[in-house]
Design an enzyme around this catalytic site. Structure first.
Site, PDB file in Angstrom:
ATOM      1  N   GLU A  94       0.826  -1.212   0.000  1.00 38.73           N
ATOM      2  CA  GLU A  94       0.000   0.000   0.000  1.00 38.73           C
ATOM      3  C   GLU A  94       0.853   1.253   0.000  1.00 38.73           C
ATOM      4  OE1 GLU A  94      -2.918   0.012   3.209  1.00 38.73           O
ATOM      5  OE2 GLU A  94      -3.091  -2.158   2.931  1.00 38.73           O
ATOM      6  N   CYS A 107       3.238   8.246   1.400  1.00 35.35           N
ATOM      7  CA  CYS A 107       3.655   7.323   2.435  1.00 35.35           C
ATOM      8  C   CYS A 107       3.925   5.992   1.741  1.00 35.35           C
ATOM      9  CB  CYS A 107       2.522   7.193   3.465  1.00 35.35           C
ATOM     10  SG  CYS A 107       2.834   5.956   4.722  1.00 35.35           S
ATOM     11  N   CYS A 114       5.626  -7.508   7.726  1.00 33.92           N
ATOM     12  CA  CYS A 114       6.601  -7.004   8.688  1.00 33.92           C
ATOM     13  C   CYS A 114       6.798  -8.077   9.755  1.00 33.92           C
ATOM     14  CB  CYS A 114       6.054  -5.731   9.336  1.00 33.92           C
ATOM     15  SG  CYS A 114       7.189  -4.936  10.498  1.00 33.92           S
ATOM     16  N   CYS A 118       4.314  -5.588  16.293  1.00 30.04           N
ATOM     17  CA  CYS A 118       3.602  -4.608  17.126  1.00 30.04           C
ATOM     18  C   CYS A 118       2.122  -5.022  17.231  1.00 30.04           C
ATOM     19  CB  CYS A 118       3.723  -3.203  16.529  1.00 30.04           C
ATOM     20  SG  CYS A 118       5.412  -2.611  16.457  1.00 30.04           S
ATOM     21  N   CYS A 121      -0.798  -3.272  15.119  1.00 34.28           N
ATOM     22  CA  CYS A 121      -0.524  -2.956  13.706  1.00 34.28           C
ATOM     23  C   CYS A 121      -0.997  -4.060  12.767  1.00 34.28           C
ATOM     24  CB  CYS A 121       0.975  -2.728  13.535  1.00 34.28           C
ATOM     25  SG  CYS A 121       1.420  -2.284  11.847  1.00 34.28           S
ATOM     26  N   CYS A 335      -2.828   1.781   7.865  1.00 32.41           N
ATOM     27  CA  CYS A 335      -2.093   1.216   6.756  1.00 32.41           C
ATOM     28  C   CYS A 335      -1.933  -0.279   6.983  1.00 32.41           C
ATOM     29  CB  CYS A 335      -0.734   1.880   6.665  1.00 32.41           C
ATOM     30  SG  CYS A 335      -0.041   1.726   5.055  1.00 32.41           S
TER      31      CYS A 335
HETATM   32  N1  SAH Z   1       7.746   0.167  10.982  1.00 30.37           N
HETATM   33  C1  SAH Z   1       7.807   1.583  11.092  1.00 30.37           C
HETATM   34  C2  SAH Z   1       6.923   2.351  10.136  1.00 30.37           C
HETATM   35  C3  SAH Z   1       5.540   1.824   9.840  1.00 30.37           C
HETATM   36  S1  SAH Z   1       4.140   2.240  10.784  1.00 30.37           S
HETATM   37  C4  SAH Z   1       7.528   2.008  12.513  1.00 30.37           C
HETATM   38  O1  SAH Z   1       7.193   1.164  13.326  1.00 30.37           O
HETATM   39  O2  SAH Z   1       7.695   3.180  12.825  1.00 30.37           O
HETATM   40  C5  SAH Z   1       3.966   3.973  10.909  1.00 30.37           C
HETATM   41  C6  SAH Z   1       3.442   4.396  12.265  1.00 30.37           C
HETATM   42  O3  SAH Z   1       2.088   3.969  12.480  1.00 30.37           O
HETATM   43  C7  SAH Z   1       4.236   3.829  13.426  1.00 30.37           C
HETATM   44  O4  SAH Z   1       4.419   4.826  14.385  1.00 30.37           O
HETATM   45  C8  SAH Z   1       3.326   2.735  13.948  1.00 30.37           C
HETATM   46  O5  SAH Z   1       3.628   2.393  15.273  1.00 30.37           O
HETATM   47  C9  SAH Z   1       1.973   3.369  13.758  1.00 30.37           C
HETATM   48  N2  SAH Z   1       0.843   2.446  13.717  1.00 30.37           N
HETATM   49  C10 SAH Z   1       0.782   1.191  13.246  1.00 30.37           C
HETATM   50  N3  SAH Z   1      -0.449   0.683  13.390  1.00 30.37           N
HETATM   51  C11 SAH Z   1      -1.193   1.647  13.939  1.00 30.37           C
HETATM   52  C12 SAH Z   1      -2.548   1.733  14.335  1.00 30.37           C
HETATM   53  N4  SAH Z   1      -3.366   0.717  14.177  1.00 30.37           N
HETATM   54  N5  SAH Z   1      -2.970   2.896  14.879  1.00 30.37           N
HETATM   55  C13 SAH Z   1      -2.140   3.934  15.025  1.00 30.37           C
HETATM   56  N6  SAH Z   1      -0.864   3.923  14.688  1.00 30.37           N
HETATM   57  C14 SAH Z   1      -0.376   2.781  14.146  1.00 30.37           C
END
Ligand code: SAH
Length: 350
Positions: A94, A107, A114, A118, A121, A335
């Site tokens: 995406e 973006c 990944c 987390c 995510c 995302c």
């Molecule tokens: N892997 C990288 C970049 C990808 S995610 C990182 O972890 O920074 C981009 C941002 O969105 C990160 O800060 C991540 O923690 C956050 N993120 C991911 N899923 C999310 C969600 N469901 N709600 C809010 N923020 C989210």
């Protein structure tokens, strides 16, 4: 003819020059080809009208331009455009284009899936399928720009994947996209977000690229952060925060912290005070984002009033904080969700 074709869009300028001169061609041809690929976003060699036919035939045989096709596109009322791109091998990623007064920001994704795990995510739910090549990351910018017919001036590496877990390819991409012979997007217009891979943060500092580094912090103490982000067990805060301070010292660039707010987990006044104590004096910026609930995640979003209280308390304690303006909320949430939806359809490659 070799079985595996050279992914020509992933070659650095120098490697491309070596490759083209190695075919017995003058060096200026390499520059012409680089411009076709990275400035004009050519998707076929036959488009390269100033390149001799014999060379085009040779390239068609042994090289490959990494192209993306638009599998799905969603346009929000606020102008945000979300693409689900299909890669040559059928995998999907995406990219999102956001319209700001200063220009278009894309973006981009750095990996298919990944492996960071987390808990909030969507991108990590099926693990890592594979890493993207430099050309595949760049193709997101070229394809979206061509599709919109507009210049893309800013890049955030905040899509699917952990960019610092794909270090070499991400660096290769950054050089391609910032080349004066390519789109010439300055490092000042590029942000990279990481979940906190400390060795790579230290390595990135040494590159002195001048990009903006964002750290996905989300919690100010180890038990809380580890409960949300397994990566914290490998690189806990007592390693991460000094790496951030050193990054600032080495590069002269301020770090920004991402902080996704989860109801009842990391959004109390006590936590705000703890956060302020952790990062005070760094001149860092905190971006507060109400979490986007994803399927299968136990988390729900803090309500707006709570987020605002948290922000005000940080400010009061001397920490710069803003609540991220949410764009494209009507076209789907966090995302990674579009890709998940697509993978859920029967017979669709992930
Ligand atoms: N892997 C990288 C970049 C990808 S995610 C990182 O972890 O920074 C981009 C941002 O969105 C990160 O800060 C991540 O923690 C956050 N993120 C991911 N899923 C999310 C969600 N469901 N709600 C809010 N923020 C989210």
């Amino acid at each position: 003819m070799s079985e595996i074709r050279t992914k020509i869009t992933s070659l650095s300028e120098q490697t491309l020059a070596d490759y083209i001169t190695g075919l017995g061609q003058p060096a200026f041809r390499a520059k012409q080809i680089f411009r076709w690929l990275h400035q004009r976003g050519a998707t076929s060699f036959s488009r390269m009208t100033d390149i001799p036919k014999t060379l085009i035939a040779r390239l068609e045989q042994e090289a490959e331009i990494e192209c993306l096709t638009v599998a799905r596109k969603q346009v929000s009322k606020d102008g945000t455009v979300k693409y689900l791109f299909r890669l040559p091998d059928g995998n999907c990623i995406e990219s999102v284009v956001m319209r700001y007064h200063y220009g278009n920001t894309i973006c981009v994704s750095s990996e298919v899936g990944c492996r960071m795990g987390c808990r909030f995510c969507a991108s990590t739910q099926n693990g890592l399928a594979r890493r993207l090549t430099p050309g595949e990351i760049a193709a997101q910018v070229y394809t979206a720009g061509a599709e919109l017919g507009e210049r893309i001036s800013h890049i955030v590496m905040m899509g699917i994947g952990e960019p610092l877990d794909n270090y070499e390819n991400v660096l290769g991409f950054l050089h391609l996209i910032s080349s004066p012979n390519g789109l010439n997007i300055g490092m000042r217009n590029i942000s990279l977000s990481t979940c906190g891979l400390v060795p790579q943060i230290r390595r990135l500092a040494q590159e002195k690229l001048g990009l903006t580094l964002s750290i996905s912090l989300h919690a100010p103490n180890n038990p809380m952060r580890s409960s949300m982000m397994p990566v914290n067990d490998a690189y806990p805060l007592e390693q991460l925060i000094p790496a951030c301070r050193d990054y600032q010292k080495t590069t002269g660039r301020r770090i920004s912290f991402e902080y996704s707010m989860v109801k009842g987990v990391n959004d109390s006044p006590k936590t705000a005070k703890e956060l302020a104590a952790l990062i005070r004096g760094m001149g860092a910026h905190v971006n507060l984002i109400p979490i986007n609930p994803v399927d299968g995640s136990p988390y729900s979003a803090s309500d707006a009033a709570n987020v605002e209280r948290f922000r005000a308390l940080l400010e009061q304690l001397g920490v710069n904080a803003t609540v991220r303006r949410r764009l494209g909320t009507d076209i789907s949430a966090a995302c990674g969700q579009l890709r998940q939806e697509e993978a859920g359809k029967e017979g669709m490659p992930r």
